[in-house]
Scaffold this active site. Structure first.
Site, short mmCIF file in Angstrom:
data_model
loop_
_atom_site.label_atom_id
_atom_site.label_comp_id
_atom_site.label_asym_id
_atom_site.label_seq_id
_atom_site.Cartn_x
_atom_site.Cartn_y
_atom_site.Cartn_z
N SER A 152 0.84 -1.20 0.00
CA SER A 152 0.00 0.00 0.00
C SER A 152 0.87 1.25 0.00
CB SER A 152 -0.88 0.02 1.25
OG SER A 152 -1.48 1.29 1.39
N TYR A 165 -0.94 -0.42 10.06
CA TYR A 165 -1.23 -0.81 8.67
C TYR A 165 -0.02 -0.55 7.76
CZ TYR A 165 -3.82 -0.69 4.21
OH TYR A 165 -4.26 -0.90 2.93
N LYS A 169 2.17 -3.25 5.75
CA LYS A 169 2.13 -3.20 4.29
C LYS A 169 3.53 -3.11 3.68
CE LYS A 169 -2.03 -3.65 2.92
NZ LYS A 169 -2.36 -5.01 2.42
#
Ligand code: NAI
Length: 298
Positions: A152, A165, A169
């Site tokens: 991401s 996150y 990622k």
């Protein structure tokens, strides 16, 4: 050239919604037998519901494709292995793994609980490792495999409030960098996707105009390429969204070299602009190349 996946068995994790659904539909429409994995549940990973996977399986079958549902979580080694078992029990093998499953528990770091940090890392990073670990020996023995990990921009470039996150990622990119070297000899290739799409995960962050351009189906052609026999590339990061496709890479500046004496703090302070200047930067494909470039010639 028409790309086909006839006789190929694909696992798509988190395929009950958003991007995973779009990837599964595209692969199935080109002949792949697809394990549609999804335990259901909310964006934060709470709850569960077979309907998510079942609906996508029904869509694939209605279009004349082949698919089987699986409701296991990627975030546990045993249930992740069961996703691969579903592929083997139903279709005899596994050729393609699209690690797509994901959750969000956004908060600024000072407000984030360790539990929310660990949960997100478990689904994105460990989940990717668990599913790939179960499929890897099969693909290695078959001398054929295509693996996609989903990274991401949040990890690559940074997003406020996503330390859990973003960390997870970028962890999948480090994971890929090692497996690239291990899998290449066996024709098991692995690439990372950095998607941008309007899904339930992102719709609250985007304007209606942006949402209209960001259909998940616009990302899936990149994923399908990375899963195809035509793909001979491995270990790269691919950005895809809104009809744009682009490779992302990181580079190292030529930097400063102090030879023949021990470097000092002042060497760094006095030369920080030169150390930071990437105008003559280099790309390394293994850590060994980078070490050789640093050590060599001194
Ligand atoms: P989504 O929420 O629509 O889909 C994620 C799916 O993963 C859901 O169906 C969910 O049930 C499933 N899932 C959650 N926990 C799971 C678990 N433990 N095991 C198996 N499945 C699980 O979100 P979206 O946007 O389609 O995300 C797909 C992937 O793309 C995620 O990895 C996400 O982080 C990544 N991504 C999405 C971006 C976007 O712009 N939508 C941007 C960058 C990355």
């Amino acid at each position: 050239m028409t790309v086909r996946f006839d006789n190929r068995v694909a696992i798509v994790t988190g395929a009950g919604n958003g991007l995973g659904r779009a990837h599964a539909l595209l692969l199935a429409s080109r002949g792949a037998k697809v394990v549609v994995n999804d335990p259901g549940g909310a964006v934060d990973g709470k709850g569960g519901d077979h309907a998510a996977a079942d609906k996508v399986v029904a869509e694939i079958k209605a279009a004349g494709g082949q698919a089987v549902p699986n409701y296991d979580s990627v975030a546990d080694p045993k249930s992740a292995a069961n996703i691969v078992k579903t592929a083997v029990d139903t279709y005899g093998t596994v050729d393609i793994v699209v690690n797509n499953a994901g959750v969000l528990r956004d908060k600024t770091f000072h407000n984030m609980t360790v539990e929310d940090f660990e949960f997100v890392v478990k689904v994105h990073f460990l989940g990717t490792a668990y599913v790939t670990h179960a499929a890897w020996p099969i693909m290695r023995a078959n001398a054929y495999g295509r693996v996609v990990v989903t990274s991401s921009n949040s990890g690559i470039y940074g997003t406020f409030g996503q330390a859990n996150y973003g960390g997870a990622k970028l962890a999948v990119v480090g994971f890929m960098n090692s497996l690239r070297l291990e899998g290449q000899k066996y024709n098991v290739l692995i690439n990372a996707l950095a998607p941008v799409a309007a899904t339930r995960m992102t719709e609250s962050l985007m304007t209606p105009e942006a949402l209209a351009k960001l259909r998940p189906e616009f990302v899936s052609p990149m994923v399908a390429y990375l899963c195809s026999e035509q793909c001979q590339r491995t270990g790269d990061i691919w950005s895809a969204g809104a009809g744009t496709f682009a490779r992302i890479e990181y580079r190292e500046a030529e930097g400063l070299r102090i030879a023949g004496r021990a470097p000092t703090i002042e060497d760094v302070v006095d030369n920080i602009e030169k150390i930071a200047d990437v105008s003559a930067s280099r790309v390394f494909r293994t850590s060994g190349e980078e070490v050789a470039a640093v050590v060599g010639g001194s």
